[in-house]
Design a protein around this motif. Structure first.
Motif, PDB file in Angstrom:
ATOM      1  N   THR A  52       0.827  -1.195   0.000  1.00  0.00           N
ATOM      2  CA  THR A  52       0.000   0.000   0.000  1.00  0.00           C
ATOM      3  C   THR A  52       0.870   1.258   0.000  1.00  0.00           C
ATOM      4  O   THR A  52       2.099   1.180   0.118  1.00  0.00           O
ATOM      5  CB  THR A  52      -0.902   0.007   1.244  1.00  0.00           C
ATOM      6  N   SER A  53       0.240   2.406  -0.120  1.00  0.00           N
ATOM      7  CA  SER A  53       0.988   3.659  -0.238  1.00  0.00           C
ATOM      8  C   SER A  53       1.874   3.920   0.971  1.00  0.00           C
ATOM      9  O   SER A  53       2.963   4.488   0.850  1.00  0.00           O
ATOM     10  CB  SER A  53       0.027   4.827  -0.451  1.00  0.00           C
ATOM     11  N   SER A  54       1.446   3.491   2.141  1.00  0.00           N
ATOM     12  CA  SER A  54       2.234   3.706   3.352  1.00  0.00           C
ATOM     13  C   SER A  54       3.255   2.601   3.581  1.00  0.00           C
ATOM     14  O   SER A  54       4.173   2.757   4.388  1.00  0.00           O
ATOM     15  CB  SER A  54       1.316   3.784   4.568  1.00  0.00           C
ATOM     16  N   GLY A  55       3.079   1.485   2.889  1.00  0.00           N
ATOM     17  CA  GLY A  55       3.932   0.332   3.137  1.00  0.00           C
ATOM     18  C   GLY A  55       3.456  -0.521   4.297  1.00  0.00           C
ATOM     19  O   GLY A  55       4.084  -1.525   4.627  1.00  0.00           O
ATOM     20  N   GLY A  56       2.338  -0.134   4.885  1.00  0.00           N
ATOM     21  CA  GLY A  56       1.876  -0.835   6.072  1.00  0.00           C
ATOM     22  C   GLY A  56       1.224  -2.178   5.797  1.00  0.00           C
ATOM     23  O   GLY A  56       1.137  -3.025   6.695  1.00  0.00           O
ATOM     24  N   VAL A  57       0.775  -2.374   4.573  1.00  0.00           N
ATOM     25  CA  VAL A  57       0.139  -3.637   4.202  1.00  0.00           C
ATOM     26  C   VAL A  57       0.827  -4.178   2.953  1.00  0.00           C
ATOM     27  O   VAL A  57       1.101  -3.421   2.016  1.00  0.00           O
ATOM     28  CB  VAL A  57      -1.371  -3.457   3.923  1.00  0.00           C
ATOM     29  N   THR A  58       1.105  -5.465   2.954  1.00  0.00           N
ATOM     30  CA  THR A  58       1.746  -6.101   1.806  1.00  0.00           C
ATOM     31  C   THR A  58       0.991  -7.366   1.430  1.00  0.00           C
ATOM     32  O   THR A  58       0.220  -7.913   2.226  1.00  0.00           O
ATOM     33  CB  THR A  58       3.206  -6.464   2.110  1.00  0.00           C
ATOM     34  N   ASP A  59       1.235  -7.813   0.214  1.00  0.00           N
ATOM     35  CA  ASP A  59       0.607  -9.028  -0.286  1.00  0.00           C
ATOM     36  C   ASP A  59       1.607  -9.726  -1.193  1.00  0.00           C
ATOM     37  O   ASP A  59       2.379  -9.065  -1.897  1.00  0.00           O
ATOM     38  CB  ASP A  59      -0.662  -8.685  -1.066  1.00  0.00           C
ATOM     39  N   TYR A  60       1.600 -11.059  -1.156  1.00  0.00           N
ATOM     40  CA  TYR A  60       2.565 -11.832  -1.924  1.00  0.00           C
ATOM     41  C   TYR A  60       1.883 -12.991  -2.645  1.00  0.00           C
ATOM     42  O   TYR A  60       0.922 -13.586  -2.135  1.00  0.00           O
ATOM     43  CB  TYR A  60       3.647 -12.414  -1.010  1.00  0.00           C
ATOM     44  N   ALA A  61       2.434 -13.331  -3.788  1.00  0.00           N
ATOM     45  CA  ALA A  61       2.037 -14.573  -4.434  1.00  0.00           C
ATOM     46  C   ALA A  61       2.516 -15.739  -3.577  1.00  0.00           C
ATOM     47  O   ALA A  61       3.569 -15.653  -2.932  1.00  0.00           O
ATOM     48  CB  ALA A  61       2.652 -14.657  -5.831  1.00  0.00           C
ATOM     49  N   ASP A  62       1.758 -16.806  -3.569  1.00  0.00           N
ATOM     50  CA  ASP A  62       2.119 -17.957  -2.740  1.00  0.00           C
ATOM     51  C   ASP A  62       3.497 -18.499  -3.091  1.00  0.00           C
ATOM     52  O   ASP A  62       4.226 -18.986  -2.226  1.00  0.00           O
ATOM     53  CB  ASP A  62       1.078 -19.066  -2.911  1.00  0.00           C
ATOM     54  N   SER A  63       3.860 -18.420  -4.359  1.00  0.00           N
ATOM     55  CA  SER A  63       5.121 -19.002  -4.820  1.00  0.00           C
ATOM     56  C   SER A  63       6.354 -18.277  -4.291  1.00  0.00           C
ATOM     57  O   SER A  63       7.460 -18.814  -4.351  1.00  0.00           O
ATOM     58  CB  SER A  63       5.160 -19.027  -6.350  1.00  0.00           C
ATOM     59  N   VAL A  64       6.176 -17.061  -3.784  1.00  0.00           N
ATOM     60  CA  VAL A  64       7.333 -16.285  -3.320  1.00  0.00           C
ATOM     61  C   VAL A  64       7.252 -15.966  -1.836  1.00  0.00           C
ATOM     62  O   VAL A  64       8.214 -15.434  -1.262  1.00  0.00           O
ATOM     63  CB  VAL A  64       7.482 -14.970  -4.116  1.00  0.00           C
ATOM     64  N   LYS A  65       6.148 -16.294  -1.210  1.00  0.00           N
ATOM     65  CA  LYS A  65       5.953 -15.957   0.203  1.00  0.00           C
ATOM     66  C   LYS A  65       7.045 -16.583   1.054  1.00  0.00           C
ATOM     67  O   LYS A  65       7.374 -17.765   0.906  1.00  0.00           O
ATOM     68  CB  LYS A  65       4.572 -16.442   0.638  1.00  0.00           C
ATOM     69  N   GLY A  66       7.637 -15.775   1.916  1.00  0.00           N
ATOM     70  CA  GLY A  66       8.698 -16.246   2.784  1.00  0.00           C
ATOM     71  C   GLY A  66      10.086 -16.112   2.192  1.00  0.00           C
ATOM     72  O   GLY A  66      11.085 -16.261   2.900  1.00  0.00           O
ATOM     73  N   ARG A  67      10.173 -15.824   0.893  1.00  0.00           N
ATOM     74  CA  ARG A  67      11.479 -15.684   0.239  1.00  0.00           C
ATOM     75  C   ARG A  67      11.687 -14.275  -0.305  1.00  0.00           C
ATOM     76  O   ARG A  67      12.819 -13.786  -0.311  1.00  0.00           O
ATOM     77  CB  ARG A  67      11.605 -16.675  -0.921  1.00  0.00           C
TER      78      ARG A  67
END
Length: 126
Positions: A52-67
């Motif tokens: 998000t604009s503040s950087g407070g919320v993020t989202d990831y594709a399952d294939s890259v989550k954790g990496r």
């Protein structure tokens, strides 16, 4: 108008790390959500991560989550993608995108973004 320029791509061995940067011009950077997408040869563009604009919320594709980790520094008008434990299947052209008019609900679709960078190549050797 927002202009985006990516950097930081290159060749890395499997298991290695890279940090991509996306520098944005324009006074509206602080108000826009940002995303990273990738496209491998012969494949469709794929969502990787968004913030998000503040950087407070993020989202990831399952294939890259954790990496892979997306972050931004609004004082520097820059968004980053830290890429760890890279795999050969991560190889692609990585592009950043800005969603000035888009909604957060559309963050995983290319159509949810209004401005795109030219992309930077990431190659992962096995």
């Amino acid at each position: 108008q927002v202009q985006l320029v990516e950097s930081g791509g290159g060749l890395v061995q499997a298991g290695g790390s890279l940090r991509l940067s996306c520098a944005a011009s324009g006074r509206t950077f602080n108000n826009v959500a940002m995303g990273w997408f990738r496209q491998a040869p012969g494949k469709e563009r794929q969502f990787v991560a968004a913030t998000t604009s503040s950087g407070g919320v993020t989202d990831y594709a399952d294939s890259v989550k954790g990496r892979l980790t997306i972050s931004r520094d609004n004082a520097k008008n820059t968004v980053y993608l830290q890429m760890n434990s890279l795999k050969p299947e991560d190889a692609a052209v990585y592009s950043c995108a800005a969603a000035r008019y888009g909604r957060w609900s559309a963050r995983r679709a290319p159509s949810g973004y209004d401005y795109w960078g030219q992309g930077t190549q990431v190659t992962v050797s096995s």
